[in-house]
Design a protein around this motif. Structure first.
Motif, mmCIF file in Angstrom:
data_model
loop_
_atom_site.group_PDB
_atom_site.id
_atom_site.type_symbol
_atom_site.label_atom_id
_atom_site.label_comp_id
_atom_site.label_asym_id
_atom_site.label_seq_id
_atom_site.Cartn_x
_atom_site.Cartn_y
_atom_site.Cartn_z
ATOM 1 N N PRO A 162 0.727 -1.177 0.010
ATOM 2 C CA PRO A 162 -0.075 0.107 0.073
ATOM 3 C C PRO A 162 1.011 1.148 0.236
ATOM 4 O O PRO A 162 2.039 1.436 0.454
ATOM 5 N N ARG A 163 0.214 2.304 -0.563
ATOM 6 C CA ARG A 163 0.904 3.561 -0.683
ATOM 7 C C ARG A 163 0.984 4.074 1.140
ATOM 8 O O ARG A 163 -0.184 4.055 1.653
ATOM 9 N N GLN A 164 2.042 4.601 1.509
ATOM 10 C CA GLN A 164 2.071 4.910 2.932
ATOM 11 C C GLN A 164 2.027 6.380 3.284
ATOM 12 O O GLN A 164 2.732 7.090 2.626
ATOM 13 N N HIS A 165 0.946 6.630 3.883
ATOM 14 C CA HIS A 165 0.752 8.045 4.365
ATOM 15 C C HIS A 165 1.988 8.229 5.380
ATOM 16 O O HIS A 165 2.096 7.724 6.186
ATOM 17 N N ALA A 166 2.506 9.561 5.095
ATOM 18 C CA ALA A 166 3.475 10.163 6.190
ATOM 19 C C ALA A 166 3.163 11.525 6.142
ATOM 20 O O ALA A 166 3.494 12.008 5.376
ATOM 21 N N ASP A 167 2.946 11.917 7.398
ATOM 22 C CA ASP A 167 2.504 13.446 7.656
ATOM 23 C C ASP A 167 3.619 14.149 8.316
ATOM 24 O O ASP A 167 4.190 15.241 7.914
ATOM 25 N N GLY A 168 3.864 13.853 9.707
ATOM 26 C CA GLY A 168 4.763 14.587 10.274
ATOM 27 C C GLY A 168 6.254 14.464 10.162
ATOM 28 O O GLY A 168 6.753 13.328 9.257
ATOM 29 N N PRO A 169 7.444 15.140 10.755
ATOM 30 C CA PRO A 169 8.760 14.868 10.273
ATOM 31 C C PRO A 169 9.162 13.141 10.654
ATOM 32 O O PRO A 169 9.887 12.780 9.683
ATOM 33 N N ALA A 170 8.645 12.627 11.699
ATOM 34 C CA ALA A 170 9.400 11.267 11.882
ATOM 35 C C ALA A 170 8.724 10.327 11.071
ATOM 36 O O ALA A 170 9.385 9.605 10.558
ATOM 37 N N GLU A 171 7.482 10.558 10.474
ATOM 38 C CA GLU A 171 6.863 9.545 9.591
ATOM 39 C C GLU A 171 7.640 9.895 8.352
ATOM 40 O O GLU A 171 7.847 8.872 7.611
ATOM 41 N N ARG A 172 7.960 11.026 7.903
ATOM 42 C CA ARG A 172 8.447 11.170 6.505
ATOM 43 C C ARG A 172 9.847 10.754 6.444
ATOM 44 O O ARG A 172 10.326 10.545 5.350
ATOM 45 N N LEU A 173 10.496 10.907 7.748
ATOM 46 C CA LEU A 173 12.000 10.249 7.584
ATOM 47 C C LEU A 173 11.992 8.703 7.714
ATOM 48 O O LEU A 173 12.869 8.245 6.887
ATOM 49 N N VAL A 174 11.088 8.124 8.153
ATOM 50 C CA VAL A 174 11.204 6.577 8.439
ATOM 51 C C VAL A 174 10.343 5.869 7.506
ATOM 52 O O VAL A 174 10.877 5.022 6.783
ATOM 53 N N GLN A 175 9.100 6.313 7.352
ATOM 54 C CA GLN A 175 8.281 5.413 6.205
ATOM 55 C C GLN A 175 8.811 4.983 4.957
ATOM 56 O O GLN A 175 8.527 4.036 4.279
ATOM 57 N N PRO A 176 9.096 6.054 4.401
ATOM 58 C CA PRO A 176 9.585 5.604 2.948
ATOM 59 C C PRO A 176 10.571 4.740 2.729
ATOM 60 O O PRO A 176 10.876 4.000 1.787
ATOM 61 N N LEU A 177 11.280 4.534 4.059
ATOM 62 C CA LEU A 177 12.201 3.245 4.210
ATOM 63 C C LEU A 177 11.707 1.851 3.676
ATOM 64 O O LEU A 177 12.237 1.008 3.378
ATOM 65 N N LEU A 178 10.480 1.799 4.049
ATOM 66 C CA LEU A 178 9.685 0.441 4.026
ATOM 67 C C LEU A 178 9.929 -0.104 2.503
ATOM 68 O O LEU A 178 10.426 -1.000 2.158
ATOM 69 N N PRO A 337 20.427 10.586 4.337
ATOM 70 C CA PRO A 337 21.311 10.078 5.382
ATOM 71 C C PRO A 337 20.585 10.432 6.823
ATOM 72 O O PRO A 337 20.960 9.490 7.530
ATOM 73 N N ILE A 338 19.913 11.348 7.027
ATOM 74 C CA ILE A 338 19.153 11.616 8.434
ATOM 75 C C ILE A 338 18.060 10.189 8.664
ATOM 76 O O ILE A 338 17.918 9.718 9.646
ATOM 77 N N SER A 339 17.482 9.935 7.545
ATOM 78 C CA SER A 339 16.522 8.563 7.559
ATOM 79 C C SER A 339 17.312 7.420 8.062
ATOM 80 O O SER A 339 16.858 6.637 8.890
ATOM 81 N N ILE A 340 18.451 7.362 7.442
ATOM 82 C CA ILE A 340 19.208 6.137 7.868
ATOM 83 C C ILE A 340 19.657 6.291 9.245
ATOM 84 O O ILE A 340 19.647 5.138 9.961
ATOM 85 N N LEU A 341 20.185 7.308 9.672
ATOM 86 C CA LEU A 341 20.658 7.456 11.106
ATOM 87 C C LEU A 341 19.414 7.408 11.982
ATOM 88 O O LEU A 341 19.652 6.815 13.009
ATOM 89 N N THR A 342 18.243 7.609 11.657
ATOM 90 C CA THR A 342 16.943 7.519 12.427
ATOM 91 C C THR A 342 16.640 6.153 12.549
ATOM 92 O O THR A 342 16.247 5.656 13.642
ATOM 93 N N PHE A 343 16.721 5.328 11.412
ATOM 94 C CA PHE A 343 16.385 4.002 11.435
ATOM 95 C C PHE A 343 17.499 3.443 12.213
ATOM 96 O O PHE A 343 17.127 2.232 12.958
ATOM 97 N N THR A 344 18.838 3.662 12.427
ATOM 98 C CA THR A 344 19.855 3.181 13.141
ATOM 99 C C THR A 344 19.467 3.252 14.570
ATOM 100 O O THR A 344 19.493 2.072 15.390
ATOM 101 N N ALA A 345 19.009 4.468 14.779
ATOM 102 C CA ALA A 345 18.451 4.624 16.389
ATOM 103 C C ALA A 345 17.281 3.699 16.876
ATOM 104 O O ALA A 345 17.403 3.021 17.981
ATOM 105 N N LEU A 346 16.173 3.433 15.736
ATOM 106 C CA LEU A 346 15.268 2.614 16.138
ATOM 107 C C LEU A 346 15.521 1.331 16.180
ATOM 108 O O LEU A 346 15.133 0.637 17.052
ATOM 109 N N THR A 347 16.502 0.862 15.427
ATOM 110 C CA THR A 347 17.042 -0.600 15.362
ATOM 111 C C THR A 347 17.601 -0.657 16.895
ATOM 112 O O THR A 347 17.577 -1.770 17.423
#
Length: 371
Positions: A162-178, A337-347
């Motif tokens: 499905p197309r992933q809705h992403a509104d706020g900064p956190a969603e827009r940084l992380v959700q496209p990585l799916l 790059p910030i998305s990857i760093l955020t993903f690293t922190a979440l992992t």
């Protein structure tokens, strides 16, 4: 350092090349394709979804109107406590195709969603099974188009992402990585033909599977303790001789998975620890991502042209992935790059929570297999 940046940029180039190839090959459900009538059962596991389930079922009712064969919509109320049961009772009264089941307590050795899906599948028909999460909204042609693609390709399992809705900064940084994660690493053409379980990507938000193949693979019994039960189910299908692949489902379904940083963190905390098979595997994958997509921009800030090229290659991969799967490309891809760093922190957060026994989701403790 110069060699490291060169290696990283070369890896980013290879990933971009794969993303481009996948953008050319990716399957897409087509509502214009004729589907042969056969039984279809929509299976919707629900737990504390009072705000979402009405919209989900309303969209499914419209899609069900276009299905040419017999269709049922089975909904399992998985011990909800927020009033979901009352909403479901009203919806079932309004449409006889909606059948509501009351879930039983999760047995030892099972995780909640897999047990809910297992209970649903026991009441399903032959033909095609379609698993849909409550936060998904399907398009009117979603069932027809997705089932037609499943049958036209001879696949046993299809995952129209499905197309992933992403509104706020956190969603827009992380959700496209799916979507980007498999668009940039998994050769879809080979994955579709391959029986290797490791070549699998799937999303349980919207999953279409041949009923006979599902049962031959063991159904959700085979993945009862898996946190990422969707990918595990595709792997089970492949082990039993079937085939399956992820597709672009952005035209037929959408999902607003998480709202804000708190939900993003909680959602990924429950699952990322298991995404790469083991702690060493997780460390290796995260390290590789940082090498390819964080090292080059850091070098670019220090004047490295190779680093700048590597950074732009990563951005290009994100743009192509987004445009191929209905996501937002600009300016979000510039923050890759910030998305990857955020993903690293979440992992890291997920692994620590797992090792300290603090993983929960919707009021339940998560205790999948230790790896």
């Amino acid at each position: 350092m110069r060699t490291t940046v060169l290696v990283a940029s070369t890896g980013a180039a290879a990933s971009l090349a794969l993303t481009l190839d996948n953008a050319r090959r990716i399957r897409r459900p087509d509502p214009m394709v004729v589907v042969v009538p056969e039984p279809l059962t929509v299976l919707v596991p629900v737990r504390d979804e009072v705000d979402d389930v009405g919209g989900c079922l309303a969209a499914l009712r419209v899609a069900a109107d276009r299905w040419p064969g017999p269709i049922r919509i089975l909904v399992l109320d998985d011990e909800s406590t927020d009033g979901t049961d009352r909403v479901l009772a009203e919806l079932a009264q309004a449409d006889e195709r909606i059948e509501v089941m009351r879930g039983t307590p999760t047995p030892p050795g099972w995780l909640g969603k897999s047990w809910a899906c297992e209970q649903l599948s026991r009441n399903a028909e032959t033909g095609i099974l379609v698993f849909v999460d409550a936060d998904v909204r399907v398009a009117p042609d979603a069932l027809v188009a997705s089932a037609a693609l499943l049958r036209a390709t001879g696949l046993d399992l299809l995952s129209p992402y499905p197309r992933q809705h992403a509104d706020g900064p956190a969603e827009r940084l992380v959700q496209p990585l799916l979507q980007w994660s498999w668009m940039s690493t998994l050769p879809l053409g080979l994955a579709e033909r391959s029986s290797r379980p490791s070549m699998s990507a799937a999303n349980g938000q919207f999953l279409v599977v041949d009923a006979a193949a599902y049962r031959r693979a063991g159904g959700h019994v085979a993945v009862r303790a898996e946190v990422l039960e969707d990918i595990a189910l595709l792997r089970a299908v492949k082990r039993s001789g079937g085939r399956g692949v992820a597709a672009d489902g952005s035209a037929v379904a959408s999902c607003h998975m998480y709202h804000g940083w708190r939900e993003v963190r909680a959602g990924y905390r429950k699952s990322l620890w298991s995404a790469f098979g083991s702690v060493p595997g997780t460390v290796a994958v995260v390290a590789l991502l940082n090498l390819l997509y964080v090292v080059p921009p850091i070098a670019a800030l220090r004047g490295s042209r190779v680093g700048l090229l590597g950074y732009l290659l990563g951005v290009a991969s994100r743009v192509i992935s987004a445009r191929s799967t209905g996501g937002r490309s600009w300016p979000d891809a510039l923050a890759h790059p910030i998305s990857i760093l955020t993903f690293t922190a979440l992992t890291a957060d997920s692994v620590v929570a797992r090792r300290t026994g603090r993983l929960t989701w919707k009021g339940r403790t998560i205790s999948g297999p230790t790896r």
